[in-house]
Design an enzyme around this catalytic site. Structure first.
Site, PDB file in Angstrom:
ATOM      1  N   GLU A 232      10.785 -37.283  19.358  1.00 53.50           N
ATOM      2  CA  GLU A 232       9.949 -36.960  20.554  1.00 53.50           C
ATOM      3  C   GLU A 232       8.941 -36.104  19.638  1.00 53.50           C
ATOM      4  O   GLU A 232       8.984 -35.190  19.204  1.00 53.50           O
ATOM      5  CB  GLU A 232      10.493 -36.198  21.716  1.00 53.50           C
ATOM      6  CG  GLU A 232       9.817 -36.162  22.745  1.00 53.50           C
ATOM      7  CD  GLU A 232       8.535 -34.816  22.737  1.00 53.50           C
ATOM      8  OE1 GLU A 232       7.535 -34.977  22.205  1.00 53.50           O
ATOM      9  OE2 GLU A 232       9.334 -33.784  23.113  1.00 53.50           O
ATOM     10  N   CYS A 266       4.671 -30.352  24.884  1.00 52.25           N
ATOM     11  CA  CYS A 266       4.537 -31.719  24.757  1.00 52.25           C
ATOM     12  C   CYS A 266       4.049 -32.523  26.017  1.00 52.25           C
ATOM     13  O   CYS A 266       3.205 -33.283  25.759  1.00 52.25           O
ATOM     14  CB  CYS A 266       5.703 -32.469  23.908  1.00 52.25           C
ATOM     15  SG  CYS A 266       6.526 -31.623  22.469  1.00 52.25           S
TER      16      CYS A 266
END
Length: 458
Positions: A232, A266
């Site tokens: 990720e 994020c």
């Protein structure tokens, strides 16, 4: 980066830690392998009992750990407290659901494959290395650790070097809860030590949340060893506002979506793409609410936005904004480094972003928002997709046909409609393009580090 606690609100180094030497790293890898041999033979019920105890420990430690997180990386205290409690909920979710997620499946008509019985079952892989960031120092780890341990895998954690207290808390949490010794351990090593661990034959896979360069490096090593990875790697998530949207709700959520965790998430909304019919109204509300945020000591319960976690991160954020301003962007609020101790950056909204500015492509990891005016849904989705990232997205519209149109066309791992992107334990989490590969959370997350084994019987 030294392994140290440095308070980002003051720049003061509070505590330093010696890295583990080669002998200690070897001891911990061996312990993880031994624990795997023991853990894979336990039952789901046994592991669920231990995982629920881990949840209880997290809840008992919530105030202490919230303060630890805030001192280490600068998040406002209430948000740190919420992170610890979210980890407890994640533990209970996998304690309750792991067995169903990994249930054996039998072929309804085994004669179709010339068998008396045939199907699949899930088997754990072994020791998995987790390389994790500082921005959610417990939650980022827990969304790997809880499903991995419930599945019968064991874990080794290489945490970010600026959150060693959080890393060491996790080092003992699962053992305290009853899991076999070595089931989950922290490695206090620099980034340069990751390759040696990943190439060890006892480490069978890896997961990383972090920067794109870090992900590429780890994936390259894992590829040469033919080991599975989940990555990720960040995002530059679009927040699209169309004419039918509830503008007051959209603007309020937009402020939280961009500035929670001091803008260091994020899945934070970063690019606000607004239809021209409502652009002026939305931006006025957005800027007013952003400018009203209180910036200050994250240990103060009244603070909305604390400092950026690292000096280098604050400096990089300032460079991105300065680059945009030098190329003609306009700061509607914020836009400059304040003259005060610590690594603060004010909540900022920039308009007039063009493709020659670094901010058009690069992720701003801090409280900086960019706004774009568009004339059509086609232009909106073109800008939404015009980055190398594809983590998540948010769409504001009440037109059902329009919603379906966007959902089909936005290039992202998730689309949240009339709401803020959030990582829910019950839903798969991950991205496409340079945002990474694989999925965390839900059933998909627990299955990533498993062997899907076909069993055929004559």
């Amino acid at each position: 980066m030294a392994i140290a606690v440095t308070n980002p609100a003051t720049g003061e180094v509070i505590e330093t830690f010696e890295p583990h030497d080669e002998a200690e790293v070897e001891r911990r890898i061996a312990a993880a392998q031994s624990a795997f041999v023991a853990l894979r033979d336990t039952t789901f019920a046994e592991r669920a009992g231990w995982m629920r105890k881990a949840a209880e420990l997290l809840e008992a430690d919530v105030d202490e750990m919230a303060r630890t997180i805030t001192i280490e990386m600068g998040r406002p205290l209430a948000q740190s407290r919420a992170e610890v409690l979210k980890c407890a909920r994640g533990c209970r979710f996998y304690a309750d659901n792991a067995e169903d997620f990994l249930a054996t499946e039998e072929l309804a008509d085994p004669s179709s494959v010339k068998a008396s019985a045939a199907g699949t079952r899930w088997a754990p892989l072994g020791v998995v290395l987790a390389v994790m960031p500082w921005n959610y120092p417990l939650w980022q780890v827990m969304r790997f650790a809880a499903p991995a341990l419930m599945a019968g895998n064991t874990g080794l954690l290489k945490h970010a070097s600026n959150v060693p207290r959080s890393a060491l808390y996790l080092d003992t949490l699962f053992e305290r809860a009853g899991f076999p010794v070595g089931s989950f351990h922290t490695l206090l090593i620099p980034a340069s030590g990751v390759e040696r661990v990943l190439r060890d034959s006892r480490v069978v896979a890896a997961t990383l949340t972090g920067s794109e360069p870090a992900g590429r490096s780890l994936a390259s090593i894992a590829g040469s060893e033919v080991k599975h990875v989940v990555l990720e790697l960040g995002g530059s998530d679009p927040f699209v506002v169309m004419p039918t949207a509830d503008l007051d709700a959209a603007a309020s959520v937009a402020v939280t979506a961009r500035n929670q965790n001091n803008g260091q998430s994020c899945i934070a909304a970063k690019r606000f793409i607004v239809h021209t019919d409502v652009y002026d109204d939305f931006v006025a509300r957005f800027v007013e609410k952003t400018a009203a945020l209180r910036v200050g000591d994250p240990l103060d319960e009244g603070t909305d936005v604390g400092p950026v976690a690292t000096e280098s991160g604050r400096d990089e954020l300032a460079e991105l904004v300065d680059d945009a301003l030098s190329h003609g962007a306009e700061a509607l609020t914020g836009g400059s480094v304040p003259d005060r101790p610590g690594w603060f950056y004010p909540p900022t909204v920039l308009a007039g972003i063009t493709r020659d500015m670094r901010l058009f492509q690069e992720e701003a990891f801090g409280p900086v928002a960019t706004v774009f005016r568009v004339d059509s849904r086609e232009e909106a989705v073109e800008i939404a997709n015009a980055t190398t990232f594809g983590l998540s997205s948010s769409l504001w519209s009440t037109d059902d046909d329009e919603i379906e149109w966007f959902v089909d066309r936005i290039e992202a791992g998730a689309v949240f409609i009339n709401g803020m992107t959030v990582s829910h334990t019950e839903l798969p989490f991950g991205g496409i393009k340079n945002s990474g590969v694989g999925r965390e959370l839900a059933a998909a997350g627990i299955r990533e580090f498993m062997n899907l084994k076909t069993v055929w019987r004559a």
